[in-house]
Scaffold this motif. Structure first.
Motif, short mmCIF file in Angstrom:
data_model
loop_
_atom_site.label_atom_id
_atom_site.label_comp_id
_atom_site.label_asym_id
_atom_site.label_seq_id
_atom_site.Cartn_x
_atom_site.Cartn_y
_atom_site.Cartn_z
N UNK A 1 0.76 -7.22 1.88
CA UNK A 1 -0.14 -6.02 2.17
C UNK A 1 -0.12 -4.96 0.91
N UNK A 2 0.89 -5.11 0.03
CA UNK A 2 1.02 -4.09 -0.94
C UNK A 2 -0.04 -4.37 -2.00
N UNK B 1 -5.78 -5.93 1.50
CA UNK B 1 -6.52 -4.81 2.30
C UNK B 1 -6.48 -5.24 3.93
N UNK C 1 -3.03 -4.38 -1.55
CA UNK C 1 -4.18 -3.59 -1.38
C UNK C 1 -4.05 -2.42 -2.39
N UNK C 2 -2.66 -1.83 -2.99
CA UNK C 2 -2.80 -0.54 -3.75
C UNK C 2 -2.46 -1.06 -5.12
N UNK D 1 -3.06 -4.58 5.03
CA UNK D 1 -2.95 -3.33 4.96
C UNK D 1 -3.55 -2.36 6.42
#
Lengths: 231, 403
Positions: free
Chosen positions: B396-397, B314, B399-400, B317
């Motif tokens: 960062x991915x 997160x 985060x999803x 991101x």
């Protein structure tokens, strides 16, 4: 504002090759509100990750604000994410050990704003989402809707031109979902481009344009006019 | 920097951090006090004995028959040894520095049983004593052959002259040690000795004695049945001369046994064997504690990275660069270790005061405290570097992702 041309994304393991996006193309204009729908595994999240520069794609071209972002370094990508993109996640993704104020402060610190500027922005966005009185609360002391509002405040604090929302109401009851949608619409009305991934057709209808993804490709695009007619 | 939020986040999840901080504090307290003890032992071991150690060895001769004429044997032995090529000089004596066994007496500047004496180690030597040991005379003069007497086992008389070390002279004449030269000092309460010369330095037989440099040389040959010869050789000839001297003594008279041949280097090594072992043990303890503390830090940081993978994604991101993420964990460690070393500084001084009171150890040198704080902070940073790099590698991915 956002232009994806023939984007492909392939995940490879030793034995399996998965095509998450195939020759995916999409143009999103300044101030648009685009809903992205599609069944599970269709590539919605991959699209969102690439659009938000969270993941690099395998091939194709992606222009953000007219700038090719495919060749940016990791730190430059982080900078673009920080300055131009606001994220709203399905699970809120608040940092549980930080209070509301500090959560909203996270991207602003990475931006390098001074203390006074950060305070001004945080107070401004918390007021906008109606949580000024909860600044010292921890996420665990807030309802789901309030937590999502904090997440939206965090996304807005840096005044991004581009808001990416991943199932923003997925974890909320209908009453809270409505208030969050109203807030997103208000943000869009203020000029911020919004791309919202959702599996809820009712929410998608509230966007100006609905992009349907199937098997990693855009299968259908409906405009406002069509959406109204369908309704 | 994000010190404020990092600190506040730590305070909401403090158990692990407190345990690591305590570990750092205890490590520091033990480490600094151990270093202080090592330092003290090392200083003690590094004190010069004042003698030409690399070129000296000693050997014991014990007569065991009634026909054994100790005095003539000593005279013959000394003449023979001194005549050997490669030998600089030799003496017969009662003991050698750092050997662990010897004589001690008390000297005083005024006669009388009511006067306080100063403890002193006694070596019986002749006029060859200075040359044999390689001692430096800083005032006065050496014994002459006329000064040297023969002393029987039961004798209580003392000769009329003595040589003192400068440390002994300073104890007897604190205002000016040079006043000792030519002065009369008293042994056995009222037996006078004139100080004929002062030697720069020589150590007693006991390295743990706080007056180890208080020594007097007495011009006497001893007839105690067991006698010790000290031999000084030309540089590089000690080892080859040792078996020759041993053979010479053994062959020249069959009414005695020759034993205990040892170099001064070995004597020093044996003397400080306990200290040397203590230094090794304490060094091992310090290293072990540092390793355990480092592993604790690695463990806590690794757990923290695993637990916060989604949070790291997160942050990425939201715009954190890889270096920002690494810096977050490094800063977190500085805060934890910082609390640890601050607490450790207090513990260190407290433990030292306890050790000084209970065991009479030296007070630690205060610069050790900030130095150890710095070292532990650096060790903490090194330990957390791996987990911090791992954290920086979280994409960062994450985060999803919904898991």
């Amino acid at each position: 504002m956002l232009s994806m041309q023939n984007i492909s994304m392939v995940y490879r393991t030793d034995t399996v090759e998965t095509h998450a996006l195939r020759e995916f193309s999409l143009e999103v204009g300044e101030g648009e509100f685009v809903a992205v729908t599609g069944p599970s595994g269709s590539g919605k999240t991959t699209f969102l990750n690439i659009a938000g520069l969270l993941e690099r794609f395998t091939s194709g071209k992606y222009l953000l604000d007219g700038k090719d972002v495919s060749s940016l370094s990791d730190s430059d990508t982080s900078k673009v994410r920080n300055e131009k993109i606001g994220f709203v996640f399905q699970g809120f993704n608040l940092i549980p050990d930080l209070n509301v104020f500090d959560n909203v402060d996270v991207p602003l610190r990475y931006r390098g704003f001074d203390t006074a500027e950060r305070k001004r922005r945080i107070e401004g966005v918390l007021e906008r989402v109606g949580l000024s009185s909860r600044a010292k609360h921890l996420p665990s002391q807030l309802s789901g809707g309030q937590q999502q509002r904090v997440a939206i405040a965090r996304a807005l604090a840096g005044e991004p031109r581009f808001l990416l929302a991943d199932e923003p109401t997925g974890n909320l009851d209908s009453h809270m979902a409505e208030s969050i949608m109203a807030l997103i619409e208000e943000i869009n009305a203020g000029g911020t481009t919004v791309i919202m991934v959702t599996h809820d057709p009712a929410l998608a209808e509230r966007a100006g344009r609905n992009v349907h993804i199937r098997d990693g490709q855009v299968s259908d695009v409906e405009t406002d006019v069509q959406l109204v007619a369908n309704a | 920097m994000q010190i404020g939020p990092i600190w506040r986040a730590l305070m909401r999840n403090k158990t692990g951090a407190i345990l690591i901080a305590l570990q750092v504090a205890v490590t520091m307290a033990i480490m600094v006090n151990a270093i202080s003890i090592i330092q003290s032992r090392a200083e003690s071991m590094a004190r010069p004995s004042g003698v030409d150690e690399p070129n000296i060895f000693h050997i014991v001769s014990v007569g065991y028959t009634e026909d054994f004429d100790e005095r003539s044997v000593i005279e013959q032995d000394l003449a023979a040894i001194r005549a050997m090529p490669g030998v600089i000089d030799a003496i017969q004596t009662n003991s050698v520095p750092l050997s662990g066994g010897g004589w001690s007496m008390g000297l005083q500047t005024e006669p009388g049983a009511d006067q306080d004496g100063v403890g002193v180690a006694v070596y019986f030597v002749d006029e060859h004593g200075l040359d044999t040991y390689g001692l430096k005379l800083v005032a006065g003069e050496n014994f002459t052959p006329g000064d040297v007497e023969w002393r029987e086992r039961q004798a209580t008389d003392w000769p009329s002259t003595t040589l003192l070390t400068q440390a002994m002279a300073e104890q007897l004449f604190p205002d000016n040690w040079r006043d000792a030269l030519g002065a009369t000092v008293y042994i056995n309460d009222d037996e006078p000795l004139v100080v004929k010369g002062i030697i720069e330095r020589m150590q007693a037989a006991w390295n743990g004695w706080d007056g180890v440099e208080r020594v007097m040389l007495v011009p006497q040959h001893t007839l105690f049945g067991s006698t010790r010869y000290v031999i000084r050789t030309e540089p590089g000839q000690r080892d080859s001369l040792m078996p020759e001297v041993e053979k010479l003594l053994a062959d020249s008279n069959r009414d005695r046994i020759v034993r205990g041949m040892q170099t001064m280097t070995e004597t020093r090594e044996r003397s400080y064997r306990g200290d040397s072992s203590m230094i090794k043990l304490l060094t091992f303890t310090i290293v072990l504690l540092l390793v355990i503390t480092s592993l604790g830090i690695v463990g806590l940081a690794s757990f923290s990275v695993s637990r916060r993978t989604k949070q790291i994604g997160t942050r990425r991101a939201l715009g954190a660069s890889k270096s920002s993420i690494a810096r977050y964990f490094m800063t977190e460690n500085v805060l934890i270790s910082g609390v640890g070393v601050a607490l450790g500084a207090v513990l260190t001084v407290g433990l030292n005061m306890l050790l000084v009171d209970a065991f009479g150890l030296d007070r630690l040198e205060i610069w050790l405290v900030p130095a150890a704080m710095l070292v532990l902070l650096l060790v903490g940073q090194l330990a957390v570097f791996g987990p911090a790099r791992r954290a920086a590698g979280v994409p960062p991915a994450v985060a999803t992702r919904t898991i």
